[in-house]
Design a protein around this motif. Structure first.
Motif, mmCIF file in Angstrom:
data_model
loop_
_atom_site.group_PDB
_atom_site.id
_atom_site.type_symbol
_atom_site.label_atom_id
_atom_site.label_comp_id
_atom_site.label_asym_id
_atom_site.label_seq_id
_atom_site.Cartn_x
_atom_site.Cartn_y
_atom_site.Cartn_z
ATOM 1 N N GLU A 163 -58.635 23.047 -53.066
ATOM 2 C CA GLU A 163 -57.835 22.626 -51.922
ATOM 3 C C GLU A 163 -58.720 22.380 -50.698
ATOM 4 O O GLU A 163 -58.547 21.386 -49.980
ATOM 5 C CB GLU A 163 -56.787 23.688 -51.595
ATOM 6 N N THR A 166 -60.601 19.131 -51.284
ATOM 7 C CA THR A 166 -59.705 17.980 -51.177
ATOM 8 C C THR A 166 -59.431 17.640 -49.722
ATOM 9 O O THR A 166 -59.443 16.467 -49.325
ATOM 10 C CB THR A 166 -58.386 18.251 -51.913
ATOM 11 N N ARG A 167 -59.210 18.650 -48.911
ATOM 12 C CA ARG A 167 -58.973 18.418 -47.481
ATOM 13 C C ARG A 167 -60.196 17.786 -46.825
ATOM 14 O O ARG A 167 -60.073 16.924 -45.955
ATOM 15 C CB ARG A 167 -58.598 19.721 -46.771
ATOM 16 N N ARG A 168 -61.400 18.218 -47.241
ATOM 17 C CA ARG A 168 -62.623 17.647 -46.661
ATOM 18 C C ARG A 168 -62.776 16.178 -47.055
ATOM 19 O O ARG A 168 -63.173 15.343 -46.225
ATOM 20 C CB ARG A 168 -63.845 18.449 -47.135
ATOM 21 N N GLU A 170 -60.321 14.101 -47.752
ATOM 22 C CA GLU A 170 -59.327 13.379 -46.955
ATOM 23 C C GLU A 170 -59.834 13.138 -45.536
ATOM 24 O O GLU A 170 -59.739 12.024 -45.013
ATOM 25 C CB GLU A 170 -58.026 14.185 -46.887
ATOM 26 N N GLU A 171 -60.378 14.167 -44.940
ATOM 27 C CA GLU A 171 -60.875 14.058 -43.561
ATOM 28 C C GLU A 171 -61.965 12.999 -43.458
ATOM 29 O O GLU A 171 -61.981 12.199 -42.515
ATOM 30 C CB GLU A 171 -61.409 15.410 -43.115
ATOM 31 N N LEU A 190 -53.273 12.045 -52.004
ATOM 32 C CA LEU A 190 -54.022 12.283 -50.785
ATOM 33 C C LEU A 190 -53.337 11.637 -49.593
ATOM 34 O O LEU A 190 -52.502 10.741 -49.740
ATOM 35 C CB LEU A 190 -55.443 11.726 -50.930
ATOM 36 N N ARG A 191 -53.735 12.076 -48.420
ATOM 37 C CA ARG A 191 -53.208 11.495 -47.181
ATOM 38 C C ARG A 191 -53.981 10.259 -46.767
ATOM 39 O O ARG A 191 -53.752 9.714 -45.690
ATOM 40 C CB ARG A 191 -53.251 12.538 -46.057
#
Length: 207
Positions: A163, A166-168, A170-171, A190-191
């Motif tokens: 998690e 994955t956030r990294r 996306e960023e 993903l965003r």
């Protein structure tokens, strides 16, 4: 922008892929999928300039990467399937090798991002496979490279580390970076804009 034009590669008289074309702009995410042995790692190595295709070419901002190798590699972060770190060195020493101009405080802060606060001075040979993988992935919090090419980055990670990674990713994409990766892990939506390309020996991708 990275562009692959009509790449082909064979191994042991077996075609891994041919006519593989891809255009990736800033702010895009591409996952390369395929069965084991389909040539995913080979393709990534070709995109990085670590292997040569039998035909076709790879271009960075319209120029063959063989002509702009230094400029290309300054904008590229490549993480292979193996961590690429030294067992005898500590986590901080490994990161200091890759980022000698960064302070110890900056490296420690990045290790904290991946859940390794307090592990800075432990030799990697004493850490678990998952912890060693996190040390390697800490480079994603320290690099200024715009293009990330990652081979199985989720290997040996638990759910919480997946998690965080994955956030990294996306960023990075949402702030104008680009990512190409392979993974056996099912990825959540993903965003950021994303594409999944299944590697086959007749693969050709239209932008």
């Amino acid at each position: 922008m990275i562009e692959a034009d009509s790449l082909a590669f064979s191994f042991d008289d077996r075609v891994l892929f041919h006519a593989f074309s891809l255009r990736l702009k800033k702010g895009e995410f591409v996952q390369i999928a395929g069965e084991n042995g389909a040539g995913k790692t080979t393709l990534l190595r070709i995109l990085c300039g670590l292997a040569r295709p039998e035909s076709g070419g790879v271009f960075w901002d319209g120029q063959p990467i063989t002509r702009v190798r230094d400029a290309y590699h300054r904008q590229l972060l490549w993480l292979g399937h193996k961590p690429g770190i030294k067992q005898a060195l500590t986590a901080d020493e490994n990161l200091g090798f890759f980022f000698p101009r960064l302070s110890q405080q900056e490296r420690a802060a990045a290790l904290a991002e991946v859940g390794l606060a307090g592990y800075e001075d432990i030799p990697l040979g004493q850490l678990s496979a998952g912890q060693q993988r996190r040390v390697a992935l800490t480079r994603l919090w320290l690099t200024s490279a715009s293009l990330w090419i990652l081979d199985e980055p989720f290997t040996a990670l638990d759910a919480s580390a997946i998690e965080v990674l994955t956030r990294r990713l996306e960023e990075h994409v949402l702030t104008g970076g680009s990512v190409i990766l392979t993974t056996h892990q099912p990825m959540r939506t993903l965003r950021c804009p994303q594409r999944v390309i299944r590697l086959a020996d007749d693969a050709e991708v239209v932008p």
